[in-house]
Design a protein around this motif. Structure first.
Motif, PDB file in Angstrom:
ATOM      1  N   GLU A   8       1.056  -1.151   0.019  1.00  0.00           N
ATOM      2  CA  GLU A   8       0.112   0.031   0.065  1.00  0.00           C
ATOM      3  C   GLU A   8       1.041   1.353   0.062  1.00  0.00           C
ATOM      4  N   GLY A   9       0.561   2.163  -0.677  1.00  0.00           N
ATOM      5  CA  GLY A   9       1.297   3.338  -0.915  1.00  0.00           C
ATOM      6  C   GLY A   9       1.118   4.151  -2.191  1.00  0.00           C
ATOM      7  N   GLY A  65      -2.814  -1.129   4.376  1.00  0.00           N
ATOM      8  CA  GLY A  65      -2.473  -0.375   5.593  1.00  0.00           C
ATOM      9  C   GLY A  65      -3.487   0.170   6.366  1.00  0.00           C
ATOM     10  N   ARG A  66      -4.596   0.633   5.515  1.00  0.00           N
ATOM     11  CA  ARG A  66      -5.944   0.787   5.876  1.00  0.00           C
ATOM     12  C   ARG A  66      -6.689  -0.405   6.465  1.00  0.00           C
ATOM     13  N   SER A  67      -6.641  -1.246   5.619  1.00  0.00           N
ATOM     14  CA  SER A  67      -7.367  -2.504   6.098  1.00  0.00           C
ATOM     15  C   SER A  67      -6.664  -3.227   7.335  1.00  0.00           C
ATOM     16  N   ILE A  68      -5.616  -3.086   7.424  1.00  0.00           N
ATOM     17  CA  ILE A  68      -4.968  -3.622   8.925  1.00  0.00           C
ATOM     18  C   ILE A  68      -5.385  -2.908  10.089  1.00  0.00           C
ATOM     19  N   ALA A  69      -5.344  -1.420   9.757  1.00  0.00           N
ATOM     20  CA  ALA A  69      -6.125  -0.518  10.916  1.00  0.00           C
ATOM     21  C   ALA A  69      -7.493  -1.018  11.162  1.00  0.00           C
ATOM     22  N   LEU A  70      -8.400  -1.192  10.358  1.00  0.00           N
ATOM     23  CA  LEU A  70      -9.532  -1.674  10.575  1.00  0.00           C
ATOM     24  C   LEU A  70      -9.943  -3.233  11.035  1.00  0.00           C
ATOM     25  N   SER A  71      -8.990  -4.025  10.592  1.00  0.00           N
ATOM     26  CA  SER A  71      -9.066  -5.487  11.100  1.00  0.00           C
ATOM     27  C   SER A  71      -8.765  -5.542  12.537  1.00  0.00           C
ATOM     28  N   ILE A  72      -7.570  -4.604  12.911  1.00  0.00           N
ATOM     29  CA  ILE A  72      -7.488  -4.737  14.407  1.00  0.00           C
ATOM     30  C   ILE A  72      -8.331  -3.967  15.242  1.00  0.00           C
ATOM     31  N   PRO A 271       1.115 -10.064   1.465  1.00  0.00           N
ATOM     32  CA  PRO A 271      -0.194 -10.100   1.770  1.00  0.00           C
ATOM     33  C   PRO A 271      -0.899 -10.882   0.394  1.00  0.00           C
ATOM     34  N   GLY A 272      -0.220 -11.174  -0.540  1.00  0.00           N
ATOM     35  CA  GLY A 272      -0.876 -11.818  -1.843  1.00  0.00           C
ATOM     36  C   GLY A 272      -1.175 -10.470  -2.869  1.00  0.00           C
ATOM     37  N   ALA A 273      -1.711 -11.030  -3.990  1.00  0.00           N
ATOM     38  CA  ALA A 273      -2.120 -10.045  -5.144  1.00  0.00           C
ATOM     39  C   ALA A 273      -3.458  -9.503  -4.563  1.00  0.00           C
ATOM     40  N   LEU A 305      -8.538 -10.606  -7.859  1.00  0.00           N
ATOM     41  CA  LEU A 305      -7.639 -10.269  -6.890  1.00  0.00           C
ATOM     42  C   LEU A 305      -8.127 -10.303  -5.347  1.00  0.00           C
ATOM     43  N   ILE A 306      -7.158 -10.387  -4.438  1.00  0.00           N
ATOM     44  CA  ILE A 306      -7.380 -10.676  -3.010  1.00  0.00           C
ATOM     45  C   ILE A 306      -8.140  -9.489  -2.615  1.00  0.00           C
ATOM     46  N   ASP A 307      -8.847  -9.602  -1.765  1.00  0.00           N
ATOM     47  CA  ASP A 307      -9.708  -8.476  -1.066  1.00  0.00           C
ATOM     48  C   ASP A 307      -8.534  -8.122   0.133  1.00  0.00           C
ATOM     49  N   PRO A 308      -8.029  -6.907   0.120  1.00  0.00           N
ATOM     50  CA  PRO A 308      -6.997  -6.681   1.163  1.00  0.00           C
ATOM     51  C   PRO A 308      -7.639  -6.750   2.341  1.00  0.00           C
ATOM     52  N   THR A 309      -8.902  -6.622   2.842  1.00  0.00           N
ATOM     53  CA  THR A 309      -9.342  -6.863   4.295  1.00  0.00           C
ATOM     54  C   THR A 309      -9.271  -8.372   4.572  1.00  0.00           C
TER      55      THR A 309
END
Length: 335
Positions: A8-9, A65-72, A271-273, A305-309
């Motif tokens: 992410e970036g 990055g955003r998905s990590i924040a929401l998952s936490i 994280p995969g594609a 593609l993989i859902d980043p969530t």
């Protein structure tokens, strides 16, 4: 085998030396309060002893990055296992505010008010590729946090850039500044950030877990045509964090701990594609290898593609289980 769209970036690096900080305090229950913008951070209405976890995420304005924040946040709401201070870092302060708003909405949508998890979200617009300003910015960021007694200190070292893209000889047709900026962002700033984080939180008396997550890629271990700079950056980051893991493991030998869990652990996670803006760049890049271009174009069109969530959720679950070996490279498909 295809390259994973894991990073992410931004797709390119633009000069930006502004340091912007804003803070939002989210109570995961009926109360919601917004805190003022300020470079020092405290929980509104609580003292430092109530703080449980510090979470630092770079590249938190979008994608993985955003998905990590929401998952936490999701896991914290389910477990109600203490307050969280979440530090979100990205070049785009505006998009960081969007991430903070999503966190607020998620917390306010929590129906179980029997126990309240408070999440303090602090947003920082920082250009990690600007090495002239980065040391001072990280010092201003981490110094106030060192005064708090966190039980868990986790860094998600995620931000970076996929460009420049093209056949390796074509690098000589571009500018040295473009290559330098990519190296500064993808390698140098990543190393510096993990080093500063480790130094800042190596001696918290109450800490039970200090975790550093390097967001990696299949590119770290497999060469992909026209992606030499990105592959080199990911490989360098993996090796740096593997060495860091070995050093931290050596430092813990002989220490008396009540349990067998390690205080320090480091992991490189691919994280995969994922379906992110980075894979948008790859799907539309004419200088990308034709085979890779065809893959990303078709995968985007077919929503394959993989859902980043989903990838972020797997990462958080992996960290919480705490059964991985420190220093290893772990792929989404390995879990």
């Amino acid at each position: 085998m295809v390259v994973d769209g894991c990073l992410e970036g931004r797709a390119s690096v633009e000069e930006c030396s502004v340091f912007v900080a804003s803070s939002v305090v989210v109570a995961c229950g009926p109360e919601v309060a917004r805190g003022p913008s300020h470079p020092s951070f405290r929980y509104s209405g609580s003292d430092d002893s109530a703080m449980n976890s510090l979470i630092v995420i770079t590249g938190a304005s979008r994608g993985i990055g955003r998905s990590i924040a929401l998952s936490i946040a999701d896991v914290s709401l389910q477990k109600s296992d203490g307050d969280i201070h979440m530090i979100l870092i990205s070049r785009s302060a505006e998009k960081l505010d969007e991430t903070a708003k999503l966190l607020e909405e998620k917390c306010c949508g929590n129906k179980d008010d029997s126990e309240t998890t408070r999440i303090t979200t602090s947003c920082h617009g920082v250009d990690l590729s600007n090495l002239d300003t980065l040391p001072n910015e990280l010092e201003h960021l981490f110094n106030p946090l060192m005064q708090s007694k966190y039980k868990h200190c986790w860094l998600f070292n995620n931000a970076g850039s996929v460009e420049p893209i093209g056949a390796t000889p074509s690098l000589a047709d571009g500018s040295m500044d473009e290559l330098r900026n990519a190296i500064d962002l993808n390698i140098t700033s990543s190393m510096w950030l993990s080093s500063v984080f480790t130094k800042s939180f190596t001696s918290p008396l109450d800490a039970t877990s200090i975790r550093i997550v390097n967001i990696s890629s299949l590119c770290a271990i497999e060469p992909f045509p026209t992606m030499a700079v990105y592959c080199a950056g990911k490989a360098a980051r993996d090796m740096f964090h593997a060495v860091l893991a070995k050093e931290l493991s050596e430092s813990e030998k002989g220490q008396d701990r009540e349990d067998e869990k390690k205080l320090f652990k480091v992991i490189s996670y691919a994280p995969g594609a994922c379906d992110t803006e980075m894979t948008d760049v790859l799907a539309n890049c004419s200088s990308l290898d034709s085979g890779l271009h065809d893959y990303f174009s078709s995968a985007k069109a077919e929503k394959a593609l993989i859902d980043p969530t989903d990838s972020a959720r797997k990462l958080v679950e992996l960290l919480l289980k705490d059964e991985y070996v420190s220093g290893l490279h772990v792929d989404y498909w390995d879990i």
